[in-house]
Design a protein around this motif. Sequence first.
Motif, short mmCIF file in Angstrom:
data_model
loop_
_atom_site.label_atom_id
_atom_site.label_comp_id
_atom_site.label_asym_id
_atom_site.label_seq_id
_atom_site.Cartn_x
_atom_site.Cartn_y
_atom_site.Cartn_z
N THR A 23 13.89 -24.81 0.15
CA THR A 23 13.98 -25.52 -1.13
C THR A 23 15.38 -25.41 -1.73
O THR A 23 15.94 -26.41 -2.20
CB THR A 23 12.92 -24.98 -2.12
OG1 THR A 23 11.64 -25.13 -1.53
CG2 THR A 23 12.98 -25.72 -3.44
N ILE A 24 15.95 -24.21 -1.69
CA ILE A 24 17.32 -24.03 -2.19
C ILE A 24 18.29 -24.90 -1.40
O ILE A 24 19.11 -25.61 -1.97
CB ILE A 24 17.75 -22.55 -2.14
CG1 ILE A 24 16.96 -21.74 -3.16
CG2 ILE A 24 19.25 -22.39 -2.37
CD1 ILE A 24 17.10 -20.24 -3.00
N ARG A 25 18.15 -24.85 -0.08
CA ARG A 25 19.04 -25.66 0.76
C ARG A 25 18.88 -27.14 0.47
O ARG A 25 19.86 -27.88 0.35
CB ARG A 25 18.75 -25.42 2.25
CG ARG A 25 19.38 -24.23 2.85
CD ARG A 25 19.30 -24.21 4.39
NE ARG A 25 18.70 -25.36 4.98
CZ ARG A 25 17.45 -25.41 5.49
NH1 ARG A 25 16.68 -24.33 5.47
NH2 ARG A 25 16.98 -26.51 6.02
N TRP A 28 19.90 -28.10 -3.51
CA TRP A 28 21.34 -27.97 -3.77
C TRP A 28 22.16 -28.73 -2.74
O TRP A 28 23.26 -29.20 -3.05
CB TRP A 28 21.73 -26.50 -3.88
CG TRP A 28 21.14 -25.94 -5.12
CD1 TRP A 28 20.06 -25.12 -5.23
CD2 TRP A 28 21.53 -26.24 -6.46
NE1 TRP A 28 19.77 -24.87 -6.55
CE2 TRP A 28 20.65 -25.54 -7.32
CE3 TRP A 28 22.53 -27.01 -7.02
CZ2 TRP A 28 20.76 -25.60 -8.70
CZ3 TRP A 28 22.63 -27.08 -8.40
CH2 TRP A 28 21.75 -26.38 -9.23
N SER A 86 28.18 -22.96 3.41
CA SER A 86 28.01 -22.20 2.17
C SER A 86 29.30 -21.49 1.77
O SER A 86 29.63 -21.41 0.59
CB SER A 86 26.89 -21.18 2.32
OG SER A 86 25.66 -21.82 2.49
N SER A 122 25.72 -22.56 -11.11
CA SER A 122 24.46 -22.69 -10.38
C SER A 122 24.70 -23.15 -8.95
O SER A 122 24.03 -22.67 -8.02
CB SER A 122 23.50 -23.65 -11.10
OG SER A 122 24.10 -24.89 -11.32
N ALA A 126 23.65 -20.94 -5.57
CA ALA A 126 22.86 -21.54 -4.49
C ALA A 126 23.59 -21.35 -3.15
O ALA A 126 22.98 -20.94 -2.15
CB ALA A 126 22.61 -23.01 -4.77
N THR A 129 23.53 -17.71 -2.08
CA THR A 129 22.20 -17.31 -1.58
C THR A 129 22.06 -17.65 -0.11
O THR A 129 21.63 -16.81 0.69
CB THR A 129 21.09 -18.00 -2.40
OG1 THR A 129 21.21 -17.59 -3.76
CG2 THR A 129 19.71 -17.64 -1.87
#
Length: 146
Positions: A23-25, A28, A86, A122, A126, A129
């Motif tokens: 979900t984060i991947r 974002w 990232s 934010s 993300a 993380t």
Amino acid sequence: MWQKCSAICSAIERVFIPLLLFTIRFVWGVSFAITGWGKLQALPKTAAFFASLHIPAPLFHSYLVGGIETLGGVLLILGLASRVSSLLLSGLMLTALFLAHNLSSLSHLHDFPTLVQQAPVSYLFAALTILAFGPGPLSLDAILKK
């Protein structure tokens, strides 16, 4: 009793963590891709903004930043080269905080609510993380690793 509770928590964790990382991947990644694509679609405006920040070669950096955000976002969505993406995206967000959001004045450090309201914060967390925990098992990186 404690062992049963621990086993239930472990089972939830095995499902929850991969879904959370996905979900984060995804969320974002889409956000990065849209933001980057917007920069590439408005290159004169982006370059003018970069020039106002005294960034050298503003048109070149507009292409670079827009490209990294767009491609990095797509790679995050897919979970491909996630840690490299990232890392690059984290660097961009740190740079944005210091240049475009004037964090270099350190005035925001004493005003935490203002600091965390800065958009790159934010995005940075993300990206950090995924950098720290990896893309998770629901990713192309995980499939290619097998």
